[in-house]
Design a protein around this motif. Structure first.
Motif, short mmCIF file in Angstrom:
data_model
loop_
_atom_site.label_atom_id
_atom_site.label_comp_id
_atom_site.label_asym_id
_atom_site.label_seq_id
_atom_site.Cartn_x
_atom_site.Cartn_y
_atom_site.Cartn_z
N SER A 15 52.12 -12.48 7.64
CA SER A 15 51.63 -12.10 8.91
C SER A 15 52.89 -11.46 10.03
CB SER A 15 50.73 -12.95 9.55
OG SER A 15 50.40 -12.88 10.92
N TRP A 16 52.87 -10.50 10.07
CA TRP A 16 54.05 -9.78 10.69
C TRP A 16 55.47 -9.93 9.96
CZ3 TRP A 16 51.91 -6.79 14.06
CH2 TRP A 16 50.68 -7.04 14.57
N GLY A 17 55.18 -9.79 8.64
CA GLY A 17 56.38 -10.09 7.87
C GLY A 17 57.02 -11.29 7.56
N LYS A 18 56.14 -12.43 7.84
CA LYS A 18 56.45 -13.64 7.29
C LYS A 18 55.28 -14.31 6.66
CE LYS A 18 59.08 -14.86 11.61
NZ LYS A 18 59.15 -15.78 12.95
N PRO A 19 55.58 -15.01 5.64
CA PRO A 19 54.67 -15.70 4.82
C PRO A 19 53.70 -16.61 5.39
CG PRO A 19 56.59 -16.82 4.23
CD PRO A 19 57.10 -15.71 5.20
N TRP B 48 46.23 -7.43 10.73
CA TRP B 48 47.71 -7.59 11.08
C TRP B 48 48.42 -8.20 9.60
CZ3 TRP B 48 43.66 -9.83 13.52
CH2 TRP B 48 43.30 -11.13 13.07
N GLN B 49 47.69 -8.42 8.70
CA GLN B 49 48.27 -9.03 7.74
C GLN B 49 48.70 -8.32 6.70
OE1 GLN B 49 45.55 -12.53 6.69
NE2 GLN B 49 46.63 -13.71 7.81
N ASP B 50 49.44 -8.55 5.54
CA ASP B 50 49.83 -7.79 4.74
C ASP B 50 49.81 -8.56 3.21
OD1 ASP B 50 50.12 -5.61 2.97
OD2 ASP B 50 52.19 -5.23 3.98
N ILE B 51 49.83 -8.04 2.19
CA ILE B 51 50.14 -8.82 0.89
C ILE B 51 51.30 -8.06 0.00
CG2 ILE B 51 49.05 -9.19 -1.45
CD1 ILE B 51 46.28 -9.65 -0.16
N ASP B 52 52.15 -8.84 -0.07
CA ASP B 52 53.18 -8.54 -1.06
C ASP B 52 53.09 -9.16 -2.48
OD1 ASP B 52 55.57 -7.63 -1.90
OD2 ASP B 52 56.87 -8.47 -0.38
N TYR C 172 64.29 -15.05 -1.02
CA TYR C 172 65.09 -13.97 -1.47
C TYR C 172 64.72 -12.78 -0.64
CZ TYR C 172 66.52 -17.19 -5.13
OH TYR C 172 66.95 -18.11 -5.74
N ARG C 173 65.74 -11.81 -0.47
CA ARG C 173 65.44 -10.78 0.23
C ARG C 173 65.49 -9.36 -0.88
NH1 ARG C 173 62.61 -11.87 4.91
NH2 ARG C 173 63.60 -13.49 5.72
N GLU C 174 64.88 -8.37 -0.42
CA GLU C 174 65.24 -7.15 -1.18
C GLU C 174 66.75 -6.71 -1.05
OE1 GLU C 174 62.84 -7.32 1.22
OE2 GLU C 174 60.85 -6.94 0.46
N VAL C 175 67.27 -6.23 -2.06
CA VAL C 175 68.43 -5.59 -2.31
C VAL C 175 68.54 -4.22 -2.69
CG1 VAL C 175 70.74 -6.13 -2.93
CG2 VAL C 175 69.67 -8.02 -2.34
N GLY C 176 68.76 -3.22 -2.05
CA GLY C 176 68.70 -1.88 -2.25
C GLY C 176 67.08 -1.71 -2.71
N GLU C 177 66.97 -1.15 -3.98
CA GLU C 177 65.64 -0.73 -4.47
C GLU C 177 65.32 -1.74 -5.64
OE1 GLU C 177 66.24 2.71 -6.78
OE2 GLU C 177 66.70 4.24 -5.22
N LYS C 178 65.69 -3.05 -5.29
CA LYS C 178 65.05 -4.17 -6.06
C LYS C 178 64.34 -5.11 -5.23
CE LYS C 178 69.48 -4.91 -8.94
NZ LYS C 178 70.60 -5.80 -9.26
#
Length: 291
Positions: free
Chosen positions: A62-66, A81-85, A134-140
């Motif tokens: 929700s707004w980028g937070k789990p 307003w939610q998304d699924i990663d 963990y965060r995305e790094v470049g295209e990973k």
């Protein structure tokens, strides 16, 4: 976001249709309102639908937070307003066979290259925590960063630990000097699974481990060959000693036989008693005269 914009356009058109004075303007506003409302609803509904691939875990944000909520695979619904990663819970392979083997330091500071393949999968219940860590790094993706920074280093460390006492000289046959390839699956499969379970047991499930025959650096290869040669030389020395002992025994036996034969010849020539030639206390070269 585009659905919200269309909804705003629809509301503006509705206000124009209600409060507008000209009939022509009001008719156009009603048409705009209808189209805008339909499109905004379509976009909003579409934004509420996500498809999670098979064997993956959906991380609801929700707004980028789990939010702490996870979903399984398939068609999933969320609030606008939610998304699924996605977090990959399918089978993964740490493949380092053949020339891709892993170099480790073994006993006596020697070097060995261990060909190994490990099949594992991430635990779905730890997906939200690891996704947030963990965060995305470049295209990973976050999962790829998790594998690169968490899983692979622990696997490499476990391999280094369990092979620290591995001595390839121990596989040399002490009777022949031959050096057959050691069976790493028999000796190190279970210890590696145990080490990985200790290090990563809360986050992954180790499904299988398979080794191929190890390779060695040049100094280690030479040390194995030299050790085998020493065993072979020692074996040949023992054989030479045994042969020398046998030859000495044969020589003593031949000498005894020659003495008896000579005694018998003398006894026959002198007409003496030949039976006394067989006694151990009688001179074999001078038979005693019989009475």
């Amino acid at each position: 976001m585009f659905g919200v914009l269309l909804a705003a356009v629809a509301l503006f058109a509705l206000a124009t249709a209600v409060f507008g004075k000209a009939d022509r303007v009001r008719r156009g506003a009603w048409a705009t309102f209808g189209i805008g409302l339909f499109l905004s609803l379509a976009f909003i509904v579409g934004s509420c639908i996500s498809v999670v691939p098979t064997r993956n875990v959906g991380i609801v944000t929700s707004w980028g937070k789990p939010t702490g909520r996870t979903t399984g695979a398939g068609l999933q619904w969320t609030a606008p307003w939610q998304d699924i990663d996605e977090w990959d819970a399918s089978g993964q392979t740490y493949a380092h066979l053949g020339d891709q083997c892993v170099w480790v330091t073994i006993a006596a500071q020697r070097r060995a290259c261990i060909p190994v393949q490990i099949e594992w999968s991430a635990k779905s219940e730890k997906a939200p925590e690891n996704w947030a860590a963990y965060r995305e790094v470049g295209e990973k993706t976050r999962f790829e960063v998790f594998v690169e920074r968490r899983v692979n280093p622990q696997i490499n460390g476990s391999l280094t630990s369990i092979f620290a006492s591995f001595d390839p000289l121990g596989s040399v046959d002490v009777t022949s000097g031959d050096a057959p390839a050691p069976d790493l699956n028999k000796t190190y499969k279970d210890p590696l699974i145990k080490a990985l379970t200790t290090a990563l047991g809360d986050e992954i499930v180790v499904k299988s481990v398979a080794f191929e025959s190890p390779r060695y650096d040049e100094p280690t290869t030479q040390a194995i060959a030299a050790y085998g040669q020493k065993i072979l030389e020692a074996r040949n020395l023992e054989i030479d000693k045994a042969n020398a002992k046998t030859r000495a025994e044969i020589t003593r036996t031949d000498a005894s036989v020659d003495q008896v034969a000579r005694c018998l010849q003398i006894a026959e020539k002198l007409g003496k008693e030949p039976g006394l030639c067989m006694g151990g206390s009688v001179s074999l070269t001078r038979p005693v005269q019989s009475d």
